[in-house]
Design an enzyme around this catalytic site. Structure first.
Site, PDB file in Angstrom:
ATOM      1  N   VAL A  12      -1.806 -26.623 -33.527  1.00 16.31           N
ATOM      2  CA  VAL A  12      -1.771 -28.016 -33.988  1.00 16.31           C
ATOM      3  C   VAL A  12      -1.085 -28.898 -32.945  1.00 16.31           C
ATOM      4  CG1 VAL A  12      -0.999 -29.591 -35.802  1.00 16.31           C
ATOM      5  CG2 VAL A  12      -1.719 -27.263 -36.417  1.00 16.31           C
ATOM      6  N   VAL A  18       4.454 -32.894 -39.856  1.00 14.91           N
ATOM      7  CA  VAL A  18       3.301 -32.350 -40.582  1.00 14.91           C
ATOM      8  C   VAL A  18       3.415 -30.824 -40.579  1.00 14.91           C
ATOM      9  CG1 VAL A  18       0.767 -32.502 -40.807  1.00 14.91           C
ATOM     10  CG2 VAL A  18       1.985 -34.274 -39.618  1.00 14.91           C
ATOM     11  N   ALA A  19       4.605 -30.320 -40.208  1.00 16.88           N
ATOM     12  CA  ALA A  19       4.755 -28.860 -40.099  1.00 16.88           C
ATOM     13  C   ALA A  19       5.321 -28.291 -41.400  1.00 16.88           C
ATOM     14  CB  ALA A  19       5.631 -28.513 -38.913  1.00 16.88           C
ATOM     15  N   ARG A  20       6.628 -28.270 -41.527  1.00 18.51           N
ATOM     16  CA  ARG A  20       7.262 -27.746 -42.732  1.00 18.51           C
ATOM     17  C   ARG A  20       8.522 -28.541 -43.041  1.00 18.51           C
ATOM     18  NH1 ARG A  20       3.334 -26.144 -43.918  1.00 18.51           N
ATOM     19  NH2 ARG A  20       2.622 -24.118 -44.647  1.00 18.51           N
ATOM     20  N   ASP A  29       4.887 -35.443 -44.194  1.00 18.53           N
ATOM     21  CA  ASP A  29       3.839 -34.849 -45.043  1.00 18.53           C
ATOM     22  C   ASP A  29       4.369 -33.654 -45.832  1.00 18.53           C
ATOM     23  OD1 ASP A  29       1.082 -34.433 -45.929  1.00 18.53           O
ATOM     24  OD2 ASP A  29       1.039 -32.713 -44.562  1.00 18.53           O
ATOM     25  N   GLU A  34       8.753 -28.786 -52.681  1.00 14.47           N
ATOM     26  CA  GLU A  34       7.469 -29.440 -52.979  1.00 14.47           C
ATOM     27  C   GLU A  34       7.027 -29.120 -54.395  1.00 14.47           C
ATOM     28  OE1 GLU A  34       4.616 -28.595 -49.909  1.00 14.47           O
ATOM     29  OE2 GLU A  34       5.754 -29.680 -48.407  1.00 14.47           O
ATOM     30  N   HIS A  46       1.728 -33.389 -48.725  1.00 13.97           N
ATOM     31  CA  HIS A  46       1.258 -32.180 -48.025  1.00 13.97           C
ATOM     32  C   HIS A  46      -0.269 -32.182 -47.903  1.00 13.97           C
ATOM     33  CE1 HIS A  46       2.445 -27.746 -47.086  1.00 13.97           C
ATOM     34  NE2 HIS A  46       1.367 -28.112 -46.390  1.00 13.97           N
ATOM     35  N   LEU A  47      -0.740 -33.186 -47.175  1.00 15.44           N
ATOM     36  CA  LEU A  47      -2.192 -33.369 -47.052  1.00 15.44           C
ATOM     37  C   LEU A  47      -2.742 -32.920 -45.707  1.00 15.44           C
ATOM     38  CD1 LEU A  47      -2.837 -36.903 -48.648  1.00 15.44           C
ATOM     39  CD2 LEU A  47      -3.286 -34.654 -49.627  1.00 15.44           C
ATOM     40  N   GLY A  48      -1.874 -32.377 -44.852  1.00 12.36           N
ATOM     41  CA  GLY A  48      -2.297 -32.052 -43.486  1.00 12.36           C
ATOM     42  C   GLY A  48      -3.605 -31.276 -43.412  1.00 12.36           C
ATOM     43  N   ALA A  49      -3.757 -30.293 -44.290  1.00 12.88           N
ATOM     44  CA  ALA A  49      -4.949 -29.430 -44.210  1.00 12.88           C
ATOM     45  C   ALA A  49      -6.066 -29.923 -45.120  1.00 12.88           C
ATOM     46  CB  ALA A  49      -4.563 -28.008 -44.601  1.00 12.88           C
TER      47      ALA A  49
END
Ligand SMILES: NC(=O)C1=CN([C@@H]2O[C@H](COP(=O)(O)OP(=O)(O)OC[C@H]3O[C@@H](n4cnc5c(N)ncnc54)[C@H](O)[C@@H]3O)[C@@H](O)[C@H]2O)C=CC1
Ligand SMILES: O=C(O)C(=O)COP(=O)(O)O
Length: 625
Positions: free
Chosen positions: A233, A311-313, A337, A342, A361-364
């Site tokens: 990424v 956008v990782a963790r 994100d 969560e 948490h929409l990254g994927a």
């Protein structure tokens, strides 16, 4: 500890070995690695009574029949019932679900509670999760014995207790490639939205306002972006940021310099990256090393007015420290994100902060990525359930298909030798260390023996414990039981095309229930090799024999003399025990000899007693393979 010996030996002598072999028709040999050994592949076996199909599985080294594609119609309904059960606990793309349904019974229990998951898991063979399911030790414990694989439909496996999975022999696989672009695009979307206050301006307009002066942004062109974690990424984010005219630097101690150079990115130290960047985007996995890598100290080192993208963790950033840095003005803005918890609590200060834009948490979460991930994980889980070694295994060695296909018959040999060796020990639990010598024409560096070591361990431990051993947990269980496998690779002058000439196992400091298996220096010693795709026992103690390792085995030691084969054969025949293979090895004419007899059925105690009572026989032992 793996020790390596480079000794040049001549091929083992086959002195004074007499073999009796039945005729050799063809038998199919099925490996679960179907790309190499499909139902169309056949290998000639030198054994007339081998009618079962053999499969190599990491979950159970030998399973017979179940994957035969020649299943008759009469068995179709029972195979339907014996299909594996796959629990999918979070929304998965339909293409993946369709693939799974073709293979097993699929239970889509989306957003299941952790209590219900613990209840359900006991009757599941596989579990597929995304980031929302916590696969804890309790869950894995509840699935112990049946749960063979956990599939993470995505990259991050921080929600799976890998240690517990490994201990319970549960393979964990992920889908590491299909959502890379989606995550990178989301990172860029957040970067641009943050720089231009898109979210805040949108909310303001929806509230009926028109605030052009309030939402003046900052430009991206010419600014420095620091990428932390230059993996899949991170490098795609870097590539896209270059397209926006940004200067990109990255920190990743494990990233290849030429990959960075190819994109026009300079790899720098952590401190350099965070202290000279106007925007910092993090793309590292969450590990004990990266947990809270953004904290009060590291924020302090950053440029005043820096902008952060995550956008990782969530756990990579200390959220309280970020709030403090936002309050002090050290950090101008953040785009987040992912969160430590969560979903975050309703009153999460980070979510409510005006300077922070957030997504759940929409990254994927693009249609394309979700379909791709679903297919990627469905294939990985199906392969794992079939017993194949997965290319995306997270807690097991990844064995390249070409290595696996080459080693497959030796894997079977390794397990059988382990099983024979342990059965030759009297008492059964005193084995502390096993010496394994892989004899081959290949150099020590050309041989990957992890698979063989795992199967030797399986062969040794399973007959004397309730442990369930596979490639995932073999080393772990061996260590727990205090068993050391000392491996040596011995270069012998033999056919270079053979991956391995023979495997020798030696156990010292134990008593044997069969003195003939003890070599001159007091060690139990056996050796085997693969002939025409079938494992054979070729040496017991100091005696050369040659018996195919199928069915079970009787070893007798006697003074070499005529009529022995006939006498023992008659006892077995009277009990309707079928002899599949017989071989005699002796030290010399009319001297000590060992008779190795392969049998299809286990003889009863009476037959074994009678064999022991044959006057010339000094000792005998029955070994279950
Ligand atoms: N928000 C979302 O929906 C998504 C999040 N992700 C997350 O993005 C992250 C990156 O994913 P990928 O690029 O696919 O993984 P990757 O494994 O390809 O890249 C991670 C990189 O981080 C590097 N790294 C590890 N420790 C480091 C450290 N202490 N300092 C600097 N670099 C370090 C590694 O060397 C590796 O190159 C993961 O945390 C993943 O879970 C991935 C996809 C979607
Ligand atoms: O792949 C990852 O690491 C992700 O974070 C994606 O998570 P998700 O599958 O969307 O819950």
């Amino acid at each position: 500890m793996v020790s390596t010996t480079k000794t040049i030996l001549t091929p083992l002598s086959t002195t004074a070995s007499r073999s009796f072999k039945p005729p050799a028709p063809t038998c199919r040999f099925f490996f679960l690695h179907n790309s190499h050994f499909s139902s169309n592949s056949s290998i000639k076996l030198s054994h007339s009574r081998c009618t079962t199909h053999r499969c190599l599985s990491i979950n159970s080294a030998i399973k017979t029949e179940e994957l035969s594609r020649e299943t008759s119609l009469s068995t179709a309904s029972s195979s339907e019932e014996s299909k594996p059960t796959i629990l999918v606990s979070e929304k998965l793309g339909s293409a993946g679900i369709d693939l799974l349904r073709k293979f097993g019974n699929v239970d889509c229990s989306y957003d299941i509670s952790s209590e219900d998951l613990q209840k359900k898991i006991a009757s599941c063979d596989a579990l597929i999760v995304r980031s929302g399911t916590k696969v804890t030790r309790e869950v894995l414990e509840a699935g112990k014995g049946r749960l063979k694989v956990v599939g993470r439909a995505g990259v991050g496996i921080d929600n799976v207790d890998l240690q517990a999975a490994t201990e319970f022999g549960c393979l964990v696989v992920n889908a590491p490639t299909a959502n890379t672009i989606a995550a990178a695009e989301h990172g860029i979307a957040l970067l641009a939205a943050m720089a231009r206050n898109v979210s805040q301006a949108d909310a303001s307009m929806k509230a009926g306002k028109w605030q052009r002066n309030k939402y003046v942004g900052v430009s991206m062109v010419g600014k420095t972006l620091g990428v932390l974690g230059f993996g899949k990424v991170g490098s795609e984010v870097a590539r896209r940021a270059k397209g926006l005219g940004m200067c990109v630097i990255a920190h990743d101690p494990y990233a290849p310099v030429d990959r960075a150079r190819a994109i026009g990115v300079e790899l720098v130290s952590f401190d350099q990256a965070i202290s000279s960047a106007d925007f910092i985007s993090t793309h590292v996995p969450l590990t004990p090393n990266t947990k809270n890598m953004f904290n009060d100290d590291t924020f302090e080192k950053m440029k005043k007015g820096v902008r952060i993208i995550n956008v990782a963790r969530g756990g990579v950033i200390d959220e309280d420290a970020l709030l403090r840095a936002l309050d002090s003005g050290k950090v101008a803005q953040a785009a987040i994100d992912v969160f430590a918890e969560e979903p975050p609590s309703k009153d999460c200060k980070l979510v409510k902060n005006e300077k922070v834009i957030v997504t759940p948490h929409l990254g994927a979460s693009t249609k394309e990525a979700q379909e791709g991930v679903a297919i990627e994980i469905a294939e990985a889980v199906i392969d794992a359930l079939k017993g194949e070694l997965s290319a995306t295994a997270v807690n097991a060695p990844m064995v390249p298909p070409e290595v696996l296909s080459e080693l497959a018959p030796y894997v079977l040999l390794a397990e059988k030798l382990g099983s024979i060796a342990v059965q030759l020990v009297s008492g059964g639990d005193g084995i502390r260390s096993v010496k394994v010598a892989y004899k081959s024409a290949k150099g020590p560096d050309d041989m990957d023996t992890r698979l063989l070591r795992a199967m030797i361990t399986k062969g040794i431990i399973e007959p004397i414990s309730t442990s369930y051993i596979n490639l995932v947990n073999a080393d772990f269980v061996a260590k727990q039981k205090g068993l050391r496998i000392n491996e040596a690779r011995v270069v012998v002058d033999t056919y270079p095309q053979l991956p391995i000439h023979s495997i020798q196992l030696k156990i010292s400091h134990v008593d044997s229930k069969f003195a003939g298996a003890v070599s001159d220096n007091g060690e139990i010693s056996i050796e085997g090799r693969v002939r025409y795709g079938v494992p054979h026992l070729t040496r017991v103690g100091s005696f050369s024999v040659d018996v195919s390792l199928e069915g079970s085995l009787i070893l007798c030691r006697q003074v070499d003399q005529p009529g022995m084969i006939g006498q023992v054969g008659k006892i077995l025949g009277d009990q309707n025990v079928n002899v599949s293979f017989m071989s005699v090895g002796r030290t010399g004419k009319r001297e000590q000899a060992i008779m190795a007899i392969g049998v299809d059925e286990a003889p009863n105690k009476e037959a074994l007693k009678k064999i022991g009572e044959v006057s010339a026989i000094e000792e005998s032992v029955f070994l279950k393979l």
